[in-house]
Scaffold this motif. Structure first.
Motif, PDB file in Angstrom:
ATOM      1  N   SER A 210       2.547 -11.034 -10.317  1.00 14.47           N
ATOM      2  CA  SER A 210       2.982 -10.577  -9.004  1.00 14.47           C
ATOM      3  C   SER A 210       1.753 -10.416  -8.108  1.00 14.47           C
ATOM      4  N   ALA A 211       1.814 -10.998  -6.921  1.00 14.15           N
ATOM      5  CA  ALA A 211       0.687 -10.852  -5.987  1.00 14.15           C
ATOM      6  C   ALA A 211       0.836  -9.517  -5.272  1.00 14.15           C
ATOM      7  N   GLY A 212       0.463  -8.467  -5.947  1.00 12.36           N
ATOM      8  CA  GLY A 212       0.571  -7.116  -5.387  1.00 12.36           C
ATOM      9  C   GLY A 212       1.876  -6.472  -5.820  1.00 12.36           C
ATOM     10  N   ARG A 213       1.807  -5.173  -5.999  1.00 11.46           N
ATOM     11  CA  ARG A 213       2.995  -4.432  -6.455  1.00 11.46           C
ATOM     12  C   ARG A 213       3.639  -3.701  -5.301  1.00 11.46           C
ATOM     13  N   LEU A 214       4.860  -3.306  -5.525  1.00 11.93           N
ATOM     14  CA  LEU A 214       5.501  -2.345  -4.626  1.00 11.93           C
ATOM     15  C   LEU A 214       5.926  -1.170  -5.491  1.00 11.93           C
ATOM     16  N   ASP A 215       5.845   0.035  -4.932  1.00 12.84           N
ATOM     17  CA  ASP A 215       6.293   1.219  -5.670  1.00 12.84           C
ATOM     18  C   ASP A 215       7.780   1.097  -5.989  1.00 12.84           C
ATOM     19  N   ARG A 216       8.225   1.890  -6.934  1.00 13.29           N
ATOM     20  CA  ARG A 216       9.627   1.801  -7.362  1.00 13.29           C
ATOM     21  C   ARG A 216      10.586   2.044  -6.186  1.00 13.29           C
ATOM     22  N   ASP A 217      10.225   3.002  -5.315  1.00 11.11           N
ATOM     23  CA  ASP A 217      11.141   3.289  -4.198  1.00 11.11           C
ATOM     24  C   ASP A 217      10.950   2.355  -3.004  1.00 11.11           C
ATOM     25  N   ALA A 218       9.928   1.489  -3.036  1.00  9.03           N
ATOM     26  CA  ALA A 218       9.686   0.590  -1.899  1.00  9.03           C
ATOM     27  C   ALA A 218      10.526  -0.685  -2.050  1.00  9.03           C
ATOM     28  N   THR A 219      10.745  -1.347  -0.918  1.00 13.69           N
ATOM     29  CA  THR A 219      11.597  -2.547  -0.922  1.00 13.69           C
ATOM     30  C   THR A 219      10.855  -3.697  -0.237  1.00 13.69           C
ATOM     31  N   GLY A 220      11.424  -4.874  -0.338  1.00 11.75           N
ATOM     32  CA  GLY A 220      10.910  -6.003   0.436  1.00 11.75           C
ATOM     33  C   GLY A 220      10.186  -7.045  -0.371  1.00 11.75           C
TER      34      GLY A 220
ATOM     35  N   TYR B 241     -10.640 -11.360   0.498  1.00 13.48           N
ATOM     36  CA  TYR B 241      -9.976 -12.343   1.353  1.00 13.48           C
ATOM     37  C   TYR B 241      -9.262 -11.723   2.552  1.00 13.48           C
ATOM     38  N   ARG B 242      -9.204 -10.387   2.572  1.00 12.27           N
ATOM     39  CA  ARG B 242      -8.586  -9.656   3.698  1.00 12.27           C
ATOM     40  C   ARG B 242      -7.231 -10.206   4.108  1.00 12.27           C
ATOM     41  N   ILE B 243      -6.380 -10.410   3.131  1.00 11.38           N
ATOM     42  CA  ILE B 243      -5.035 -10.915   3.426  1.00 11.38           C
ATOM     43  C   ILE B 243      -4.193  -9.756   3.953  1.00 11.38           C
ATOM     44  N   SER B 244      -3.571  -9.955   5.099  1.00  7.47           N
ATOM     45  CA  SER B 244      -2.828  -8.839   5.676  1.00  7.47           C
ATOM     46  C   SER B 244      -1.460  -8.691   5.018  1.00  7.47           C
ATOM     47  N   LYS B 245      -1.035  -7.454   4.894  1.00  9.31           N
ATOM     48  CA  LYS B 245       0.309  -7.147   4.384  1.00  9.31           C
ATOM     49  C   LYS B 245       0.939  -6.225   5.415  1.00  9.31           C
ATOM     50  N   THR B 246       2.116  -6.584   5.862  1.00 10.04           N
ATOM     51  CA  THR B 246       2.762  -5.761   6.882  1.00 10.04           C
ATOM     52  C   THR B 246       3.972  -5.030   6.298  1.00 10.04           C
ATOM     53  N   TYR B 247       4.016  -3.754   6.609  1.00  7.77           N
ATOM     54  CA  TYR B 247       5.083  -2.878   6.098  1.00  7.77           C
ATOM     55  C   TYR B 247       5.851  -2.254   7.256  1.00  7.77           C
ATOM     56  N   HIS B 248       7.145  -2.167   7.075  1.00  9.34           N
ATOM     57  CA  HIS B 248       7.967  -1.379   7.994  1.00  9.34           C
ATOM     58  C   HIS B 248       8.045   0.023   7.384  1.00  9.34           C
ATOM     59  N   VAL B 249       7.580   0.989   8.149  1.00 11.74           N
ATOM     60  CA  VAL B 249       7.471   2.348   7.597  1.00 11.74           C
ATOM     61  C   VAL B 249       8.327   3.315   8.412  1.00 11.74           C
ATOM     62  N   VAL B 250       9.181   4.037   7.736  1.00 13.88           N
ATOM     63  CA  VAL B 250       9.934   5.119   8.380  1.00 13.88           C
ATOM     64  C   VAL B 250       9.347   6.408   7.824  1.00 13.88           C
ATOM     65  N   PHE B 251       9.076   7.359   8.719  1.00 17.70           N
ATOM     66  CA  PHE B 251       8.379   8.572   8.249  1.00 17.70           C
ATOM     67  C   PHE B 251       8.963   9.839   8.851  1.00 17.70           C
ATOM     68  N   HIS B 252       8.652  10.932   8.210  1.00 22.27           N
ATOM     69  CA  HIS B 252       8.948  12.276   8.713  1.00 22.27           C
ATOM     70  C   HIS B 252       7.709  12.782   9.410  1.00 22.27           C
TER      71      HIS B 252
ATOM     72  N   SER C  34      10.696   5.694   4.033  1.00 25.19           N
ATOM     73  CA  SER C  34      11.009   4.401   3.423  1.00 25.19           C
ATOM     74  C   SER C  34       9.936   3.382   3.779  1.00 25.19           C
ATOM     75  N   LEU C  35       9.756   2.478   2.838  1.00 18.75           N
ATOM     76  CA  LEU C  35       8.657   1.512   2.948  1.00 18.75           C
ATOM     77  C   LEU C  35       9.200   0.134   2.559  1.00 18.75           C
ATOM     78  N   HIS C  36       9.034  -0.813   3.470  1.00 21.96           N
ATOM     79  CA  HIS C  36       9.611  -2.144   3.241  1.00 21.96           C
ATOM     80  C   HIS C  36       8.556  -3.180   3.604  1.00 21.96           C
ATOM     81  N   ARG C  37       8.174  -4.024   2.625  1.00 29.39           N
ATOM     82  CA  ARG C  37       7.137  -5.028   2.938  1.00 29.39           C
ATOM     83  C   ARG C  37       7.785  -6.263   3.555  1.00 29.39           C
ATOM     84  N   LEU C  38       7.202  -6.638   4.706  1.00 31.10           N
ATOM     85  CA  LEU C  38       7.746  -7.785   5.460  1.00 31.10           C
ATOM     86  C   LEU C  38       6.951  -9.051   5.236  1.00 31.10           C
TER      87      LEU C  38
END
Ligand code: URA
Length: 251
Positions: free
Chosen positions: A105-115, A134-145, A207-211
């Protein structure tokens, strides 16, 4: 390629996503598959020189690939792991035939994260996509309190946020979507990085969702738990981004 790779026809088609081994065998039996213009009905047929073999299904040429790369829309509740005794893992979401490949897997996501999860049999590709070099960007949609993100917060992210344990992050980008929602782009993958970055500015991730990973965007047509193979254009741009040669003969 200098070394010749020998491939079984049913295995090659399964790897390419044409169905389970059983479905692929039925497809071959139904005389819809040709190898160098000859109908082949033996599912165990060996392709002895994949680089120079023309395979067609219903008259349309298909591309053999040296590696297999999948994008998966990970649902919450799944671990990015091969096996676990307590929780379901992302590999439970792909058919058994594909599970036997050596995916990383090219990078993990936490159990509660999606995408977006990228699974690839090319270990070097996975390594480079994850390496901070390589500074590869990863974009996340983040909902926060917590309070809406201010321009002071934004400049902390932009200049390199310092986490609570004093770890310094590489500069990150923020796009504010609403009072409780941002797009956050980072170029590294420290443990729980997004959650810890948000914590460092006093917000809690809900919530955390990788786009995206680099140029690779999560296909909006993929429902949660679904996966698909990467297409030619996606592969070319991913390999290019990490300066890795891609064997065009297999695309
Ligand atoms: N950052 C996190 O905190 N969790 C993830 O799953 C990915 C990035």
């Amino acid at each position: 390629m200098t070394d010749k790779i020998r491939l079984r026809l049913d295995r090659a088609l399964t790897r390419l996503g044409y169905g389970t081994r059983k479905e692929v065998r039925a497809l071959i039996k139904s005389r819809r598959v040709t190898v160098d213009d000859e109908i082949v009905i033996d599912h165990g047929f060996i392709i002895s020189d994949p680089e120079h073999t023309r395979i067609e299904i219903d008259g349309a040429r298909i591309a053999l690939r040296q590696h297999t790369h999948l994008m998966l829309n990970k649902p919450a509740g799944y671990l990015t792991a091969h096996k676990d005794s307590r929780y379901p893992v992302v590999f439970d979401l792909i058919p058994e035939e594909l599970r036997t490949l050596q995916f990383t897997s090219a990078g993990r996501l936490d159990r509660d994260a999606t995408g977006l999860i990228l699974l690839t049999t090319d270990g070097e590709l996975a390594h480079r996509l994850m390496s901070p070099k390589y500074r590869i960007s990863k974009t996340y949609h983040v909902v926060f309190h917590g309070k809406p993100i201010t321009s002071a917060d934004e400049s902390k992210f932009n200049s390199g946020l310092v986490l609570e344990d004093k770890t310094v992050c590489l500069p990150a980008k923020i796009e504010i979507l609403s009072d409780q929602e941002i797009l956050l782009t980072i170029t590294e993958g420290k443990y729980h990085q997004v959650k810890r970055m948000m914590q460092a500015v006093g917000r809690e991730v809900i919530s955390l969702h990788r786009l995206s990973i680099g140029e690779l965007r999560l296909d909006p047509d993929l429902e949660e738990s679904e996966f698909r193979l990467l297409n030619r254009d996606e592969l070319i741009s991913l390999y290019e981004e990490v300066n890795l040669q891609i064997n065009m003969d297999y695309l």
